[in-house]
Design an enzyme around this catalytic site. Structure first.
Site: not given
Ligand code: G6P
Length: 617
Positions: A2, A27, A75, A101-102, A490, A493, A509
């Site tokens: 957000c 965001r 979000w 936000n939250g 990556k 995502e 294993h």
């Molecule tokens: C979200 C993002 C990731 C990121 C993670 C940790 O999930 O999509 O790309 O690695 O947060 O974020 P931070 O800001 O704590 O490194």
């Protein structure tokens, strides 16, 4: 998670707010909305989907009046991402507009109470509760004091929130409050801004005010007033943002991610800059823990999420090797729930690009309650995690807008290496010349990354050729294992593909059963120097999977002839010391995932379902 923007001043508010939202869209981007207030007229517009949908709606029917404004990119947490659940939310009389936000954790009980008072809810969100609460509080008070009403409402809310509100009864005022969720104020000349991130207003002002926990801000064109939830004046930190709007622009690239990958040599160099004193010792200025405290440490616990967690996994190898201190690494969301053993001699290292990830923040708070010392590694000056830690080491990657972390990961690695070397220096585990030798090697890493970037075209072609694959596996050993995990993350995502990483030795294993004809397997091969035994083992692993039909994509040091016969595709990286290899071996994997996602037509800056900074647990 957000994005929030607010503006009070002489400029057209709608334009300032929508431009700000565009800079915050990373965001959250499942819906967006704005509210403008002019005189007593409050108007809102909101749309599901990306900001472009909202822009189109605003162009089709522009609000009749402008004035002051607030905006939001969402979000979703409560309620599907549709037009109705998008913010802002208003009260029954449309006199109060709120963005949030939250998560308001006690929203269900509050909703029942408000419904009993006759409030009609239109959305499924927790946020709408705040709009009705503010409205009823204003009615009960009868004095039209929005800030006082906000304080009273916040005292009743549980959870994490940034709330921003406007009220038709006071059309020159925006009031915002925060608890465990980000909020900064931008001070302009005769105008003021607020946002979840300075990026929203950096084009207008670089003078920022950081709000503390449980504070309320009243924003007028010529005045910023901050109080606590009881109305007492509250201390704030004012600071100047040291990057300008151009740093948060695409600079000719189609996507931020492409630009951010290319910026990695600069970001690394900036992070390493100024760390060595004239006498050759390593000095970490922001490290607010003194030598005596660091010498007492008998255990290190690294906590982080996502990509930052992978940086932590790599840090473990370096720190244990250089400092001989036991080091654990754990995903932040699991940490406090397993009753971890912490004490005053435990150093907790919290790695977070944004400094706002709620999982990491909660783990930091838990660690401090248990009296552990906490060091944050963070890219965002003034964000919550470094503020609540005992010490901080900032990475200097500049703003990262692409949701998938790239340059911040490499700079986190650099910061982790610096911490490891610093601990080794302070605790006397390494001689000064040994430390200087590693610092010298680190100083060369920006040019090594530049070299990798100059040779990745074949990786792009390979990625495009694999756009139709269903699954890609990644293998690594030692520091190559977390690199393999980062490569897989990556790809998940960005390309929405099934991608999984394994420690190469674990393959036999179980996971080896997955190998079938033509399955692409990316293998990160360790350096031949220093850990020769690892290198030989992984060469055997490559042969094992190739014998079972895998299509091997091998990332290995230039001149590594031993792997060549078993590599269907060979990606060469410069030969660098083993522990530092992740800095170069990650880069082709970033390019691979990005290009494959682009070939599938995906938006690599804003992958589906994700948000850059996740401020809920
Ligand atoms: C979200 C993002 C990731 C990121 C993670 C940790 O999930 O999509 O790309 O690695 O947060 O974020 P931070 O800001 O704590 O490194």
């Amino acid at each position: 998670m957000c994005g929030i923007v607010g503006y009070v001043g002489p400029q057209p508010a709608l334009e300032v707010v929508v431009d700000g939202l565009a800079r915050l869209e990373y965001r959250g981007y499942d819906s967006a909305g704005v509210a403008v207030l002019d005189g007593g007229t409050l108007q809102t517009e909101k749309r599901a989907g990306k900001l472009a949908n909202l822009r189109r709606a605003l162009e089709a029917s522009p609000p009749a009046a402008d004035g002051i404004g607030i905006g939001h990119t969402r979000w979703a947490t409560h309620g599907a991402p549709n037009d109705v659940n998008a913010h802002p939310h208003v009260d029954g009389e449309r006199r109060v507009a709120v963005i949030h936000n939250g998560i308001i954790e006690n929203f269900a009980a509050l909703r029942v109470e408000l419904e009993e008072r006759g409030c009609k809810f239109t959305s499924e969100t927790d946020t709408e509760v705040a709009a009705h609460l503010l409205s009823t509080e204003l009615k009960d008070r009868g004095d039209g004091d929005l800030a006082a009403a906000m304080r009273a409402v916040c005292r009743r809310l549980e959870g994490a929130f940034t709330l921003v509100a406007m009220y038709a009864g006071d059309p020159d005022l925006i009031v915002a409050a925060r608890r465990n969720s980000p909020l900064v104020v931008g001070r302009g000349d005769g105008e003021n801004f607020l946002a979840s991130d300075v990026a929203a207003f950096i084009a207008h002002t670089r003078d920022a005010v950081e709000l503390g926990q449980d504070q309320v801000v009243e924003l007028r064109a010529g005045d910023v007033r901050v109080t606590d939830y009881d109305g007492a004046p509250a201390p704030v930190r004012e600071y100047h943002v040291d990057w300008d709007a151009s740093a948060a622009e695409k600079g000719g690239y189609e996507y931020f991610m492409l630009k951010e990958i290319v910026e990695q040599p600069r970001a690394l160099a900036d992070t390493l800059l100024g760390r060595v004193a004239a006498d050759g010792t390593l000095t970490l200025d922001e490290m607010r823990l003194d030598g005596a405290e660091l010498r007492e440490i008998h255990k290190i616990v690294i906590i982080a999420c996502g990509t930052s967690y992978h940086a932590g996994m790599i840090a473990k190898y370096a720190i244990e090797h250089w400092c001989r201190i036991p080091c654990e690494v754990e995903v932040a969301s699991e940490f406090r729930y397993r009753d971890p053993i912490l004490d005053r001699q435990t150093l907790v290292i919290a790695i977070s690009q944004s400094g706002e990830s709620m999982d990491t923040l909660m783990a930091v708070r838990y660690a401090r309650e248990q009296r552990a010392r906490v060091l944050a590694i963070c890219n965002v000056n003034g964000s919550t995690i470094p503020r609540e830690s005992d010490a901080v080491l900032y990475t200097h990657a500049g703003p990262e807008v692409g949701v998938a972390a790239t340059k911040t990961f490499l700079t986190q690695l650099a910061a982790c290496y610096l911490v490891g070397l610093y601990l080794a220096q302070v605790r006397g585990h390494k001689y000064g010349d040994e430390i200087n030798a590693v610092i010298g090697q680190l100083a060369h890493m920006p040019e090594q990354v530049e070299k990798v970037l100059g040779t990745v075209d074949p990786v792009r072609a390979l990625a495009r050729s694999l756009a139709g694959a269903d699954t890609v596996l990644f293998l690594g050993r030692h520091v190559g294992f977390p690199v393999a995990m980062e490569g897989a993350l990556k790809l998940k995502e960005l390309a929405y593909m099934h991608a999984e990483a394994f420690a190469a030795g674990e393959l036999k294993h179980g996971p080896i059963a997955l190998i079938e004809d033509g399955l692409p397997v990316v293998v990160v091969v360790p350096s031949r120097e220093g850990r020769g035994v690892l290198h030989d083992k992984i060469v055997s692993n490559i042969q094992e999977i190739r014998a079972r039909g895998a299509r091997t994509v091998v990332i290995a040091e230039e001149g590594d002839e031993a792997v060549r016969p078993f590599a269907d595709e060979l990606v060469e990286i410069p030969a660098v010391p083993t522990l530092l290899q992740p800095i170069v071996s990650t880069v082709p994997l970033q390019v691979f995932a990005c290009e494959l996602a682009l070939a599938k037509g995906n938006d690599v800056d804003q992958p589906r379902n994700l948000a850059k900074s996740v401020t809920v647990e």
